[in-house]
Write a protein that holds these residues in place. Structure first.
Motif, PDB file in Angstrom:
ATOM      1  N   PRO A 124     -16.080  28.264  -2.726  1.00  0.00           N
ATOM      2  CA  PRO A 124     -16.804  27.133  -2.765  1.00  0.00           C
ATOM      3  C   PRO A 124     -16.318  26.507  -4.713  1.00  0.00           C
ATOM      4  N   GLN A 125     -16.462  25.388  -5.184  1.00  0.00           N
ATOM      5  CA  GLN A 125     -15.413  24.751  -6.176  1.00  0.00           C
ATOM      6  C   GLN A 125     -16.444  23.652  -6.307  1.00  0.00           C
ATOM      7  N   PRO A 126     -16.243  22.715  -7.402  1.00  0.00           N
ATOM      8  CA  PRO A 126     -17.233  21.818  -7.959  1.00  0.00           C
ATOM      9  C   PRO A 126     -16.662  20.543  -7.214  1.00  0.00           C
ATOM     10  N   LEU A 127     -17.124  19.461  -7.190  1.00  0.00           N
ATOM     11  CA  LEU A 127     -16.245  18.138  -7.355  1.00  0.00           C
ATOM     12  C   LEU A 127     -15.133  18.283  -5.739  1.00  0.00           C
ATOM     13  N   PHE A 128     -15.600  19.153  -4.990  1.00  0.00           N
ATOM     14  CA  PHE A 128     -15.181  19.527  -3.611  1.00  0.00           C
ATOM     15  C   PHE A 128     -15.334  18.502  -2.410  1.00  0.00           C
ATOM     16  N   GLY A 129     -16.350  17.434  -1.975  1.00  0.00           N
ATOM     17  CA  GLY A 129     -16.109  16.402  -1.568  1.00  0.00           C
ATOM     18  C   GLY A 129     -16.301  15.012  -2.037  1.00  0.00           C
ATOM     19  N   LEU A 130     -16.008  13.916  -1.210  1.00  0.00           N
ATOM     20  CA  LEU A 130     -16.487  12.942  -2.455  1.00  0.00           C
ATOM     21  C   LEU A 130     -16.469  11.820  -1.035  1.00  0.00           C
ATOM     22  N   VAL A 131     -18.167  11.081  -0.946  1.00  0.00           N
ATOM     23  CA  VAL A 131     -18.424  10.024   0.497  1.00  0.00           C
ATOM     24  C   VAL A 131     -18.445   8.732  -0.039  1.00  0.00           C
ATOM     25  N   LEU A 132     -17.798   7.596   0.704  1.00  0.00           N
ATOM     26  CA  LEU A 132     -18.090   6.704   0.119  1.00  0.00           C
ATOM     27  C   LEU A 132     -18.894   5.688   0.156  1.00  0.00           C
ATOM     28  N   ALA A 133     -19.502   5.396   0.336  1.00  0.00           N
ATOM     29  CA  ALA A 133     -20.829   3.690   1.174  1.00  0.00           C
ATOM     30  C   ALA A 133     -20.328   2.711   1.339  1.00  0.00           C
ATOM     31  N   PRO A 134     -21.083   1.794   1.524  1.00  0.00           N
ATOM     32  CA  PRO A 134     -20.929  -0.468   1.408  1.00  0.00           C
ATOM     33  C   PRO A 134     -22.205  -0.114   0.567  1.00  0.00           C
ATOM     34  N   THR A 135     -23.587   0.768   0.700  1.00  0.00           N
ATOM     35  CA  THR A 135     -24.503   0.266  -0.043  1.00  0.00           C
ATOM     36  C   THR A 135     -25.627   0.813  -0.792  1.00  0.00           C
ATOM     37  N   ARG A 136     -26.223   0.703  -2.151  1.00  0.00           N
ATOM     38  CA  ARG A 136     -27.059   1.807  -2.586  1.00  0.00           C
ATOM     39  C   ARG A 136     -27.797   2.656  -2.027  1.00  0.00           C
ATOM     40  N   ARG A 212     -17.972  -1.587   7.494  1.00  0.00           N
ATOM     41  CA  ARG A 212     -18.469  -3.180   6.142  1.00  0.00           C
ATOM     42  C   ARG A 212     -17.973  -2.424   4.965  1.00  0.00           C
ATOM     43  N   LEU A 213     -17.322  -1.542   4.554  1.00  0.00           N
ATOM     44  CA  LEU A 213     -16.727  -1.453   3.628  1.00  0.00           C
ATOM     45  C   LEU A 213     -15.567  -2.196   3.460  1.00  0.00           C
ATOM     46  N   LEU A 214     -14.809  -3.002   4.124  1.00  0.00           N
ATOM     47  CA  LEU A 214     -13.927  -3.457   4.122  1.00  0.00           C
ATOM     48  C   LEU A 214     -14.284  -4.969   3.839  1.00  0.00           C
ATOM     49  N   ASP A 215     -15.209  -4.874   5.265  1.00  0.00           N
ATOM     50  CA  ASP A 215     -15.825  -6.317   4.897  1.00  0.00           C
ATOM     51  C   ASP A 215     -17.075  -7.262   4.054  1.00  0.00           C
ATOM     52  N   MET A 216     -16.773  -6.142   3.094  1.00  0.00           N
ATOM     53  CA  MET A 216     -17.461  -6.749   1.716  1.00  0.00           C
ATOM     54  C   MET A 216     -16.937  -6.159   0.155  1.00  0.00           C
ATOM     55  N   ASP A 217     -15.091  -6.482   1.295  1.00  0.00           N
ATOM     56  CA  ASP A 217     -14.652  -6.464   0.193  1.00  0.00           C
ATOM     57  C   ASP A 217     -14.226  -5.734  -0.588  1.00  0.00           C
ATOM     58  N   PHE A 218     -14.865  -4.304  -0.393  1.00  0.00           N
ATOM     59  CA  PHE A 218     -14.377  -3.037  -1.139  1.00  0.00           C
ATOM     60  C   PHE A 218     -12.835  -2.575  -1.281  1.00  0.00           C
ATOM     61  N   GLY A 219     -11.626  -3.059  -0.452  1.00  0.00           N
ATOM     62  CA  GLY A 219     -10.891  -2.685  -0.252  1.00  0.00           C
ATOM     63  C   GLY A 219      -9.802  -2.349  -1.552  1.00  0.00           C
ATOM     64  N   PRO A 220      -9.724  -3.567  -2.663  1.00  0.00           N
ATOM     65  CA  PRO A 220      -9.036  -2.970  -3.894  1.00  0.00           C
ATOM     66  C   PRO A 220      -9.438  -2.252  -4.470  1.00  0.00           C
ATOM     67  N   SER A 221     -11.395  -1.610  -4.356  1.00  0.00           N
ATOM     68  CA  SER A 221     -11.766   0.025  -4.876  1.00  0.00           C
ATOM     69  C   SER A 221     -11.180   0.899  -4.155  1.00  0.00           C
ATOM     70  N   ILE A 222     -10.861   0.333  -2.773  1.00  0.00           N
ATOM     71  CA  ILE A 222     -11.027   2.153  -2.233  1.00  0.00           C
ATOM     72  C   ILE A 222      -9.096   2.130  -2.889  1.00  0.00           C
ATOM     73  N   ASP A 223      -8.408   1.065  -2.514  1.00  0.00           N
ATOM     74  CA  ASP A 223      -7.080   1.514  -3.101  1.00  0.00           C
ATOM     75  C   ASP A 223      -6.934   2.302  -4.454  1.00  0.00           C
ATOM     76  N   LYS A 224      -7.861   2.018  -5.471  1.00  0.00           N
ATOM     77  CA  LYS A 224      -7.766   2.378  -6.403  1.00  0.00           C
ATOM     78  C   LYS A 224      -7.609   3.771  -6.327  1.00  0.00           C
ATOM     79  N   ILE A 225      -9.160   4.206  -6.199  1.00  0.00           N
ATOM     80  CA  ILE A 225      -9.638   5.820  -5.839  1.00  0.00           C
ATOM     81  C   ILE A 225      -8.727   6.161  -4.944  1.00  0.00           C
ATOM     82  N   LEU A 226      -7.991   5.877  -3.447  1.00  0.00           N
ATOM     83  CA  LEU A 226      -7.012   6.442  -3.608  1.00  0.00           C
ATOM     84  C   LEU A 226      -5.311   7.049  -4.182  1.00  0.00           C
ATOM     85  N   LYS A 227      -5.791   6.486  -5.304  1.00  0.00           N
ATOM     86  CA  LYS A 227      -4.869   6.598  -6.275  1.00  0.00           C
ATOM     87  C   LYS A 227      -4.893   8.305  -6.952  1.00  0.00           C
TER      88      LYS A 227
END
Length: 482
Positions: A124-136, A212-227
């Motif tokens: 157990p630990q906080p901030l354990f998992g992150l899920v990215l989704a294309p829509t709210r 769909r994440l990539l079709d919606m041009d979230f590529g640059p945001s995902i690149d930032k998140i990976l850093k």
């Protein structure tokens, strides 16, 4: 519906599109050119494959899931693992990165949620998992699934999406949730602006609906998140299709992944889905729609349109005729969108009229019928639209309303499906019996739509609700706003 009789077919109609439809269809640029380049296989030597013939369904316990999570599955009526769950969960429990390919409605959320929750139980630990989704909406739905599966283990989950105030979200992040479900744009905002928020301890990253994440041009945001997140982590990438963009993403973010797939075709629909078309004169589209809605009265229906304008107009038309309809599109506020979904899910509204905001990822368990009033511009979107029904082994029906201007698009969809659909049987006399009432409702809808457009014009969104437009509108995309 068994053995519908054959009518005049769309295959025999002239295929020429009319120029007057160009503006209406411009709101969704066709992706067919780039989807033709998509590959259903992965030519990466280091990637293991787990696509062998499916075995007999197992229990979650047999897959290696611990008792407390098995109890959670039972309480949610998850009786047996779906095909993607049976293939992905054992691989994930072995500590491998996973690429999961499966059609919509196949149970992908539990396929990644259960292994993450099991790992969280062990350490157990906080901030354990992150899920990215294309829509709210999809993010909210995934968050609900995590909370339901983690109810017995006191899971803390935060949903971070655009369109809502950042301050309450920052407070939620400050409480160190175990799981964050987010849309990429808003998550980047918090990573850059919210004091004290960091993902340096993250152990699991999931990219859901990656295509769909990539079709919606979230590529640059995902690149930032990976850093912002550690390299030493487990990564799960789930997608309905494997495009060249998704391949590039998996090369950049996954280590020696195992591919699990339950899709034999790039454009596959489930066997329990009945698909039909009706060839109608363009000026009679509304009349045929009302006829069909009346035919399926009492059932849960999603009507897909191409533009915000049409979504509003059709919802008004249906309400004028006494049907319980509610619109859903990208120009509604976030609370209005969630409210529309909840009313439809809860059954207080039987008909949801929507743009492609609702085409993908949303799990609405009891959709009986999908009506495509406007055909989508690409075959991939068609698959996701009709995938709103016939989910989790249930049956469903999808009917496409095809006018003389839609034949070329319709033929491309049939070609992608690899089969010709049967005409849905109708009697012209029965359809035309609705004509006078429809014409009266159309007049009332025009008056209401004029008021709708005037109200829109008073704000900064003036003109946005006009049909079509010269670029992709946000009724078909769900990019994040601050």
């Amino acid at each position: 519906m068994s053995g519908p009789k054959r009518q005049k077919t769309a295959h025999d109609a002239p295929a020429k599109r009319q120029n007057e439809e160009a503006e209406d269809s411009a709101s969704q640029s066709s992706h067919d050119a780039h989807t033709e380049e998509e590959s259903a296989t992965l030519d990466v030597a280091s990637t293991a494959d787990a696509t062998e013939a499916p075995e007999e369904p197992k229990t979650f316990k047999e897959l290696g899931i611990v008792d407390s999570l098995c109890e959670a599955c039972e309480s949610l009526n998850y009786k047996r693992p779906t095909a993607i769950q049976a293939k992905a969960i054992p691989v994930a429990l072995q500590g491998r990165d996973v690429i999961g390919l499966a059609e919509t409605g196949s149970g992908k959320t539990a396929a990644f949620a259960l292994p993450i929750l099991q790992a969280l139980l062990e350490k157990p630990q906080p901030l354990f998992g992150l899920v990215l989704a294309p829509t709210r909406e999809l993010a909210a739905q995934i968050g609900q699934s995590f909370e339901a599966l983690g109810a017995l283990i006191s899971l803390r989950c935060a949903v971070i999406v655009g369109g809502l105030d950042m301050v309450p979200q920052a407070i939620a992040l400050g409480k160190k949730p175990h799981i964050i479900v987010a849309t990429p744009g808003r998550l980047v905002d918090h990573l850059e602006k919210t004091k004290g928020f960091s993902l340096r301890s993250l152990k699991y990253l999931v990219m859901d609906e990656a295509d769909r994440l990539l079709d919606m041009d979230f590529g640059p945001s995902i690149d930032k998140i990976l850093k912002f997140i550690p390299r030493e982590r487990r990564t799960y990438l789930f997608s309905a299709t494997l495009s060249s963009k998704v391949e590039s993403l998996q090369r950049a973010s996954l280590r020696d992944p195992v591919r699990v797939s339950v899709s034999s075709s790039k454009y596959q629909t489930v066997s329990t889905l009945l698909q039909h078309y009706i060839l109608v004169p363009h000026k009679r589209k509304d009349t045929y729609l009302i006829y069909l809605v009346n035919e399926f009265a009492g059932k849960s229906i999603i009507i897909f349109t191409r533009t915000v304008f049409e979504t509003q107009r059709i919802a008004i038309l249906l309400r004028t005729l006494g049907f319980g309809a509610i619109p859903l599109h990208g120009q509604l506020s976030q609370s209005s969108r969630l409210g529309a979904l909840n009313k439809f899910k809860g059954g207080s509204r039987e008909i949801l009229v929507a743009t492609d905001v609702a085409a993908r990822g949303l799990d609405i368990p009891a959709v009986d019928v999908v009506l495509n009033l406007d055909l989508p511009q690409d075959s991939k979107t068609y698959i996701h639209r009709v995938g709103r029904t016939a989910r989790a082994g249930k049956s469903g029906i999808a009917i496409n309303i095809v006018t003389q201007y839609d034949v070329e698009i319709y033929q491309r969809i049939e070609a992608a499906l690899g089969k010709k659909l049967d005409a849905y049987p109708t009697e012209k006399e029965e359809v035309m019996a609705f004509q006078s009432r429809v014409e009266e409702a159309q007049r009332e809808a025009r008056i209401e739509m004029k008021a709708f457009l005037e109200n829109k014009g008073k704000g900064k969104g003036k003109g946005k609700a006009k049909a079509g437009g010269s670029k992709r509108r946000r009724d078909n995309m769900d990019e994040e706003e601050g």
